[in-house]
Motif scaffolding. Structure first.
Motif, PDB file in Angstrom:
ATOM      1  N   PRO A   1     -11.927  -0.219   1.935  1.00  0.00           N
ATOM      2  CA  PRO A   1     -11.953  -0.270   3.403  1.00  0.00           C
ATOM      3  C   PRO A   1     -10.785   0.504   4.025  1.00  0.00           C
ATOM      4  N   TYR A   2      -9.618   0.442   3.365  1.00  0.00           N
ATOM      5  CA  TYR A   2      -8.470   1.207   3.843  1.00  0.00           C
ATOM      6  C   TYR A   2      -7.517   1.476   2.685  1.00  0.00           C
ATOM      7  N   ILE A   3      -6.628   2.444   2.881  1.00  0.00           N
ATOM      8  CA  ILE A   3      -5.609   2.742   1.859  1.00  0.00           C
ATOM      9  C   ILE A   3      -4.225   2.686   2.524  1.00  0.00           C
ATOM     10  N   ILE A   4      -3.215   2.523   1.679  1.00  0.00           N
ATOM     11  CA  ILE A   4      -1.820   2.547   2.145  1.00  0.00           C
ATOM     12  C   ILE A   4      -1.205   3.881   1.753  1.00  0.00           C
ATOM     13  N   TYR A   5      -0.610   4.558   2.734  1.00  0.00           N
ATOM     14  CA  TYR A   5       0.127   5.807   2.478  1.00  0.00           C
ATOM     15  C   TYR A   5       1.602   5.490   2.708  1.00  0.00           C
ATOM     16  N   GLU A   6       2.374   5.419   1.630  1.00  0.00           N
ATOM     17  CA  GLU A   6       3.792   5.040   1.737  1.00  0.00           C
ATOM     18  C   GLU A   6       4.667   6.285   1.734  1.00  0.00           C
ATOM     19  N   ALA A   7       5.453   6.446   2.786  1.00  0.00           N
ATOM     20  CA  ALA A   7       6.338   7.613   2.895  1.00  0.00           C
ATOM     21  C   ALA A   7       7.646   7.207   3.567  1.00  0.00           C
ATOM     22  N   ALA A   8       8.758   7.668   3.000  1.00  0.00           N
ATOM     23  CA  ALA A   8      10.081   7.299   3.513  1.00  0.00           C
ATOM     24  C   ALA A   8      10.307   7.831   4.928  1.00  0.00           C
ATOM     25  N   ILE A   9       9.844   9.063   5.179  1.00  0.00           N
ATOM     26  CA  ILE A   9      10.112   9.653   6.502  1.00  0.00           C
ATOM     27  C   ILE A   9       8.802   9.876   7.271  1.00  0.00           C
ATOM     28  N   LEU A  10       7.988   8.838   7.301  1.00  0.00           N
ATOM     29  CA  LEU A  10       6.675   8.907   7.949  1.00  0.00           C
ATOM     30  C   LEU A  10       6.788   9.305   9.421  1.00  0.00           C
ATOM     31  N   PHE A  11       7.704   8.664  10.142  1.00  0.00           N
ATOM     32  CA  PHE A  11       7.864   8.960  11.574  1.00  0.00           C
ATOM     33  C   PHE A  11       8.628  10.264  11.787  1.00  0.00           C
ATOM     34  N   GLU A  12       9.702  10.444  11.008  1.00  0.00           N
ATOM     35  CA  GLU A  12      10.543  11.646  11.152  1.00  0.00           C
ATOM     36  C   GLU A  12       9.736  12.928  10.940  1.00  0.00           C
ATOM     37  N   SER A  13       8.764  12.863  10.005  1.00  0.00           N
ATOM     38  CA  SER A  13       7.982  14.061   9.665  1.00  0.00           C
ATOM     39  C   SER A  13       6.735  14.221  10.540  1.00  0.00           C
ATOM     40  N   GLY A  14       6.456  13.217  11.373  1.00  0.00           N
ATOM     41  CA  GLY A  14       5.248  13.262  12.208  1.00  0.00           C
ATOM     42  C   GLY A  14       4.002  12.805  11.458  1.00  0.00           C
ATOM     43  N   GLY A  15       4.189  12.312  10.216  1.00  0.00           N
ATOM     44  CA  GLY A  15       3.059  11.872   9.397  1.00  0.00           C
ATOM     45  C   GLY A  15       2.293  10.704   9.985  1.00  0.00           C
ATOM     46  N   HIS A  16       2.964   9.918  10.845  1.00  0.00           N
ATOM     47  CA  HIS A  16       2.303   8.749  11.455  1.00  0.00           C
ATOM     48  C   HIS A  16       1.125   9.149  12.342  1.00  0.00           C
ATOM     49  N   LYS A  17       1.138  10.402  12.818  1.00  0.00           N
ATOM     50  CA  LYS A  17       0.056  10.861  13.709  1.00  0.00           C
ATOM     51  C   LYS A  17      -1.271  10.976  12.962  1.00  0.00           C
ATOM     52  N   LYS A  18      -1.188  11.048  11.633  1.00  0.00           N
ATOM     53  CA  LYS A  18      -2.412  11.162  10.831  1.00  0.00           C
ATOM     54  C   LYS A  18      -2.887   9.790  10.340  1.00  0.00           C
ATOM     55  N   CYS A  19      -2.203   8.727  10.752  1.00  0.00           N
ATOM     56  CA  CYS A  19      -2.548   7.368  10.308  1.00  0.00           C
ATOM     57  C   CYS A  19      -3.283   6.601  11.397  1.00  0.00           C
ATOM     58  N   ASP A  20      -4.168   5.713  10.979  1.00  0.00           N
ATOM     59  CA  ASP A  20      -4.860   4.846  11.937  1.00  0.00           C
ATOM     60  C   ASP A  20      -3.945   3.731  12.428  1.00  0.00           C
ATOM     61  N   PHE A  21      -3.109   3.219  11.507  1.00  0.00           N
ATOM     62  CA  PHE A  21      -2.104   2.202  11.836  1.00  0.00           C
ATOM     63  C   PHE A  21      -0.845   2.503  11.041  1.00  0.00           C
ATOM     64  N   THR A  22       0.275   1.961  11.513  1.00  0.00           N
ATOM     65  CA  THR A  22       1.526   2.111  10.750  1.00  0.00           C
ATOM     66  C   THR A  22       2.227   0.762  10.626  1.00  0.00           C
ATOM     67  N   ILE A  23       2.868   0.585   9.470  1.00  0.00           N
ATOM     68  CA  ILE A  23       3.632  -0.637   9.191  1.00  0.00           C
ATOM     69  C   ILE A  23       5.071  -0.233   8.907  1.00  0.00           C
ATOM     70  N   LEU A  24       6.002  -0.894   9.581  1.00  0.00           N
ATOM     71  CA  LEU A  24       7.423  -0.654   9.323  1.00  0.00           C
ATOM     72  C   LEU A  24       8.005  -1.852   8.588  1.00  0.00           C
ATOM     73  N   VAL A  25       8.610  -1.581   7.427  1.00  0.00           N
ATOM     74  CA  VAL A  25       9.289  -2.632   6.668  1.00  0.00           C
ATOM     75  C   VAL A  25      10.761  -2.626   7.071  1.00  0.00           C
ATOM     76  N   THR A  26      11.267  -3.776   7.468  1.00  0.00           N
ATOM     77  CA  THR A  26      12.667  -3.871   7.894  1.00  0.00           C
ATOM     78  C   THR A  26      13.395  -4.944   7.092  1.00  0.00           C
ATOM     79  N   ALA A  27      14.709  -4.835   7.098  1.00  0.00           N
ATOM     80  CA  ALA A  27      15.580  -5.837   6.477  1.00  0.00           C
ATOM     81  C   ALA A  27      16.945  -5.689   7.133  1.00  0.00           C
ATOM     82  N   PRO A  28      17.743  -6.755   7.179  1.00  0.00           N
ATOM     83  CA  PRO A  28      19.072  -6.636   7.784  1.00  0.00           C
ATOM     84  C   PRO A  28      19.917  -5.578   7.040  1.00  0.00           C
ATOM     85  N   HIS A  29      20.790  -4.928   7.798  1.00  0.00           N
ATOM     86  CA  HIS A  29      21.627  -3.849   7.263  1.00  0.00           C
ATOM     87  C   HIS A  29      22.383  -4.283   6.004  1.00  0.00           C
ATOM     88  N   GLU A  30      23.003  -5.447   6.063  1.00  0.00           N
ATOM     89  CA  GLU A  30      23.787  -5.936   4.915  1.00  0.00           C
ATOM     90  C   GLU A  30      22.916  -6.130   3.683  1.00  0.00           C
TER      91      GLU A  30
END
Length: 196
Positions: free
Chosen positions: A104-133
């Protein structure tokens, strides 16, 4: 087929999240791994990288990643030039991989998805976050890197705040069991979004 982009700053745990999706049967394409594989197997890439960095970049049939990293570390023009070599090859490899998937869908994992403009080719985007420390602790444990080196690598990426403005979903990755349940929840949302 629906393409869901997955990204996060270094140390956020995006590979862990990608693996949780894999466990649910979702096909996952990891752009970084593809780039490394193509640097080993593509003569075109090898030639272009040697032209950019010299023979030291490929002392054997395999690239000297540490040498290449040292060349682009503080040189954004060289980093852009390297990305211009690798990214089109990864994009073509991804399309070929995508044509073979049945899900039904696939995951495209890329470190610089937004920086490279790759998100424009995605139907949805997921951002993984964690505290700086937390990110610093993980990276020190994983790479034995010095804090200054880690901070410098982080400075080359967009901040989570900037990425959040573009992301459709966020997964806060601090507790693995909570992360896993967030992935399960998101999987249901994504599967249902196809039905609407």
């Amino acid at each position: 087929m629906m393409v869901v982009g997955l990204t996060g700053g270094i140390g956020s745990g995006k590979t862990t999240v990608a693996n949780f999706f894999r466990e649910l049967g979702v096909p996952v394409y990891i752009a970084d791994d593809a780039g490394k594989r193509l640097m080993l197997t593509s003569e075109e890439i090898k030639k272009a990288v040697i032209e950019l960095f010299g023979e030291k970049a490929y002392p054997t049939d395999a690239p000297d990643r540490n040498y290449i990293a040292s060349q682009v570390f503080n040189d954004s023009a060289k980093l852009e030039a390297l990305n211009r070599i690798i990214h089109p090859a990864v994009a073509a490899d991804f399309q070929e991989w995508l044509s073979r998937q049945q899900a039904p869908y696939i995951i495209y994992e890329a470190a610089i998805l937004f920086e490279s403009g790759g998100h424009k080719k995605c139907d949805f985007t997921i951002l993984v976050t964690a505290p700086h420390e937390e990110k610093l602790k993980r990276l020190q444990a994983r790479d034995n890197s010095k804090i200054e080196e880690i901070e410098a690598r982080m400075a080359n990426q967009w901040s989570d705040e900037k990425k959040l403005k573009l992301a459709d979903f966020q997964i806060e990755n601090t507790d693995l069991s909570l992360t896993k349940s967030q992935v399960k929840e998101l999987n249901e949302i994504l599967l249902n979004s196809r039905k609407n």
